[in-house]
Scaffold this motif. Structure first.
Motif, PDB file in Angstrom:
ATOM      1  N   THR A  49       0.634  -1.139   0.093  1.00  0.00           N
ATOM      2  CA  THR A  49       0.064  -0.136  -0.087  1.00  0.00           C
ATOM      3  C   THR A  49       0.911   1.290   0.018  1.00  0.00           C
ATOM      4  O   THR A  49       0.090   2.147  -0.142  1.00  0.00           O
ATOM      5  CB  THR A  49      -0.879   0.164   1.275  1.00  0.00           C
ATOM      6  N   ALA A  50       2.267   1.098   0.320  1.00  0.00           N
ATOM      7  CA  ALA A  50       3.133   2.412   0.189  1.00  0.00           C
ATOM      8  C   ALA A  50       3.366   2.738  -1.131  1.00  0.00           C
ATOM      9  O   ALA A  50       3.706   3.820  -1.326  1.00  0.00           O
ATOM     10  CB  ALA A  50       4.585   1.999   0.984  1.00  0.00           C
ATOM     11  N   LEU A  51       2.791   2.077  -2.135  1.00  0.00           N
ATOM     12  CA  LEU A  51       3.249   2.241  -3.624  1.00  0.00           C
ATOM     13  C   LEU A  51       2.173   3.268  -4.128  1.00  0.00           C
ATOM     14  O   LEU A  51       0.879   3.135  -3.790  1.00  0.00           O
ATOM     15  CB  LEU A  51       3.194   1.118  -4.516  1.00  0.00           C
ATOM     16  N   SER A  52       2.681   4.203  -4.803  1.00  0.00           N
ATOM     17  CA  SER A  52       1.465   4.948  -5.349  1.00  0.00           C
ATOM     18  C   SER A  52       0.554   4.387  -6.349  1.00  0.00           C
ATOM     19  O   SER A  52       0.882   3.760  -7.103  1.00  0.00           O
ATOM     20  CB  SER A  52       2.419   6.273  -6.174  1.00  0.00           C
ATOM     21  N   GLY A  53      -0.719   4.659  -6.109  1.00  0.00           N
ATOM     22  CA  GLY A  53      -1.609   3.998  -7.096  1.00  0.00           C
ATOM     23  C   GLY A  53      -2.381   2.827  -6.471  1.00  0.00           C
ATOM     24  O   GLY A  53      -3.288   2.241  -7.190  1.00  0.00           O
ATOM     25  N   ILE A  54      -1.594   2.468  -5.556  1.00  0.00           N
ATOM     26  CA  ILE A  54      -2.155   0.960  -4.684  1.00  0.00           C
ATOM     27  C   ILE A  54      -2.842   1.416  -3.404  1.00  0.00           C
ATOM     28  O   ILE A  54      -2.229   1.600  -2.485  1.00  0.00           O
ATOM     29  CB  ILE A  54      -0.907  -0.032  -4.371  1.00  0.00           C
ATOM     30  N   GLY A  55      -4.348   1.299  -3.575  1.00  0.00           N
ATOM     31  CA  GLY A  55      -5.154   1.575  -2.298  1.00  0.00           C
ATOM     32  C   GLY A  55      -5.293   0.105  -1.718  1.00  0.00           C
ATOM     33  O   GLY A  55      -4.793  -0.845  -1.974  1.00  0.00           O
ATOM     34  N   ASP A  56      -6.175   0.047  -0.647  1.00  0.00           N
ATOM     35  CA  ASP A  56      -6.518  -1.110   0.194  1.00  0.00           C
ATOM     36  C   ASP A  56      -6.935  -2.247  -1.040  1.00  0.00           C
ATOM     37  O   ASP A  56      -6.772  -3.627  -0.751  1.00  0.00           O
ATOM     38  CB  ASP A  56      -7.302  -0.783   1.194  1.00  0.00           C
ATOM     39  N   THR A  57      -7.977  -2.157  -1.836  1.00  0.00           N
ATOM     40  CA  THR A  57      -8.654  -3.119  -2.836  1.00  0.00           C
ATOM     41  C   THR A  57      -7.508  -3.804  -3.512  1.00  0.00           C
ATOM     42  O   THR A  57      -7.299  -4.822  -3.630  1.00  0.00           O
ATOM     43  CB  THR A  57      -9.573  -2.648  -3.577  1.00  0.00           C
ATOM     44  N   LEU A  58      -6.581  -2.906  -4.311  1.00  0.00           N
ATOM     45  CA  LEU A  58      -5.600  -3.453  -5.023  1.00  0.00           C
ATOM     46  C   LEU A  58      -4.589  -4.051  -4.240  1.00  0.00           C
ATOM     47  O   LEU A  58      -4.086  -5.109  -4.809  1.00  0.00           O
ATOM     48  CB  LEU A  58      -4.858  -2.621  -5.864  1.00  0.00           C
ATOM     49  N   ALA A  59      -4.302  -3.591  -3.088  1.00  0.00           N
ATOM     50  CA  ALA A  59      -3.351  -4.379  -2.359  1.00  0.00           C
ATOM     51  C   ALA A  59      -3.813  -5.642  -1.861  1.00  0.00           C
ATOM     52  O   ALA A  59      -2.996  -6.580  -2.095  1.00  0.00           O
ATOM     53  CB  ALA A  59      -3.026  -3.557  -1.096  1.00  0.00           C
ATOM     54  N   LYS A  60      -5.081  -5.933  -1.551  1.00  0.00           N
ATOM     55  CA  LYS A  60      -5.670  -7.114  -1.383  1.00  0.00           C
ATOM     56  C   LYS A  60      -5.560  -8.187  -2.356  1.00  0.00           C
ATOM     57  O   LYS A  60      -5.275  -9.078  -2.362  1.00  0.00           O
ATOM     58  CB  LYS A  60      -7.045  -6.775  -0.650  1.00  0.00           C
ATOM     59  N   ARG A  61      -5.753  -7.522  -3.567  1.00  0.00           N
ATOM     60  CA  ARG A  61      -5.790  -8.274  -4.816  1.00  0.00           C
ATOM     61  C   ARG A  61      -4.277  -8.740  -5.173  1.00  0.00           C
ATOM     62  O   ARG A  61      -4.198 -10.034  -5.441  1.00  0.00           O
ATOM     63  CB  ARG A  61      -6.105  -7.621  -5.951  1.00  0.00           C
ATOM     64  N   LEU A  62      -3.209  -8.064  -4.903  1.00  0.00           N
ATOM     65  CA  LEU A  62      -1.877  -8.288  -5.173  1.00  0.00           C
ATOM     66  C   LEU A  62      -1.397  -9.246  -3.923  1.00  0.00           C
ATOM     67  O   LEU A  62      -0.882 -10.268  -4.246  1.00  0.00           O
ATOM     68  CB  LEU A  62      -0.993  -6.916  -5.135  1.00  0.00           C
ATOM     69  N   GLU A  63      -1.991  -9.052  -2.773  1.00  0.00           N
ATOM     70  CA  GLU A  63      -1.331  -9.873  -1.625  1.00  0.00           C
ATOM     71  C   GLU A  63      -2.010 -11.255  -2.053  1.00  0.00           C
ATOM     72  O   GLU A  63      -1.338 -12.297  -1.747  1.00  0.00           O
ATOM     73  CB  GLU A  63      -2.034  -9.506  -0.277  1.00  0.00           C
ATOM     74  N   ASP A  64      -3.224 -11.387  -2.473  1.00  0.00           N
ATOM     75  CA  ASP A  64      -3.834 -12.822  -2.662  1.00  0.00           C
ATOM     76  C   ASP A  64      -2.922 -13.534  -4.034  1.00  0.00           C
ATOM     77  O   ASP A  64      -2.983 -14.777  -3.950  1.00  0.00           O
ATOM     78  CB  ASP A  64      -5.151 -12.572  -3.317  1.00  0.00           C
ATOM     79  N   GLN A  65      -2.145 -12.762  -4.630  1.00  0.00           N
ATOM     80  CA  GLN A  65      -1.306 -13.372  -5.751  1.00  0.00           C
ATOM     81  C   GLN A  65       0.016 -13.730  -5.234  1.00  0.00           C
ATOM     82  O   GLN A  65       0.929 -13.670  -6.089  1.00  0.00           O
ATOM     83  CB  GLN A  65      -1.438 -12.410  -6.930  1.00  0.00           C
ATOM     84  N   GLY A  66       0.556 -13.285  -4.000  1.00  0.00           N
ATOM     85  CA  GLY A  66       1.576 -13.236  -3.361  1.00  0.00           C
ATOM     86  C   GLY A  66       2.585 -12.088  -3.381  1.00  0.00           C
ATOM     87  O   GLY A  66       3.517 -12.035  -2.983  1.00  0.00           O
ATOM     88  N   PHE A  67       1.971 -11.066  -3.783  1.00  0.00           N
ATOM     89  CA  PHE A  67       2.883  -9.838  -3.891  1.00  0.00           C
ATOM     90  C   PHE A  67       2.507  -8.971  -2.700  1.00  0.00           C
ATOM     91  O   PHE A  67       1.638  -7.810  -2.809  1.00  0.00           O
ATOM     92  CB  PHE A  67       2.521  -9.101  -5.263  1.00  0.00           C
ATOM     93  N   ASP A  68       2.909  -9.428  -1.323  1.00  0.00           N
ATOM     94  CA  ASP A  68       2.485  -8.724  -0.193  1.00  0.00           C
ATOM     95  C   ASP A  68       3.250  -7.510   0.225  1.00  0.00           C
ATOM     96  O   ASP A  68       3.076  -6.886   1.346  1.00  0.00           O
ATOM     97  CB  ASP A  68       2.415  -9.857   0.658  1.00  0.00           C
ATOM     98  N   LYS A  69       4.434  -7.317  -0.505  1.00  0.00           N
ATOM     99  CA  LYS A  69       5.334  -6.145   0.091  1.00  0.00           C
ATOM    100  C   LYS A  69       5.860  -5.225  -1.258  1.00  0.00           C
ATOM    101  O   LYS A  69       5.867  -6.017  -2.349  1.00  0.00           O
ATOM    102  CB  LYS A  69       6.595  -6.632   0.527  1.00  0.00           C
TER     103      LYS A  69
END
Length: 90
Positions: free
Chosen positions: A22-42
């Protein structure tokens, strides 16, 4: 061209460390959850994907749209954030 957000400025101004995705510009909670679900948690794991795509912003934005259903603005913001971080720290 629009100016960068404070989130973007904060991200590119310091080393990656153990920042959340979520520290990345453009990435909010919803996109963060989708990324985390795919293994991109950091942020560093997303950076790894950016580097694997040879820092190609177009390929990265397409990837982010595909994997996390990001819109064009979100994907471009994240790509620019990572590119500027790489320019500063790599």
């Amino acid at each position: 061209m629009s100016s960068t957000s404070q989130k973007h400025k904060d991200f590119v101004s310091e080393p990656m460390g153990d920042k959340a995705v979520t520290a990345l510009s453009g990435i909010g909670d919803t996109l963060a959850k989708r990324l985390e679900d795919q293994g991109f948690d950091k942020a560093s794991v997303v950076l790894g994907q950016f580097l694997l795509l040879r820092k190609d912003m177009e390929m990265f934005t397409d990837w982010l749209k595909d994997i996390a259903a990001a819109n064009s603005r979100q994907a471009a913001s994240c790509a620019l954030c990572l590119k500027e971080w790489c320019d500063a720290f790599l």
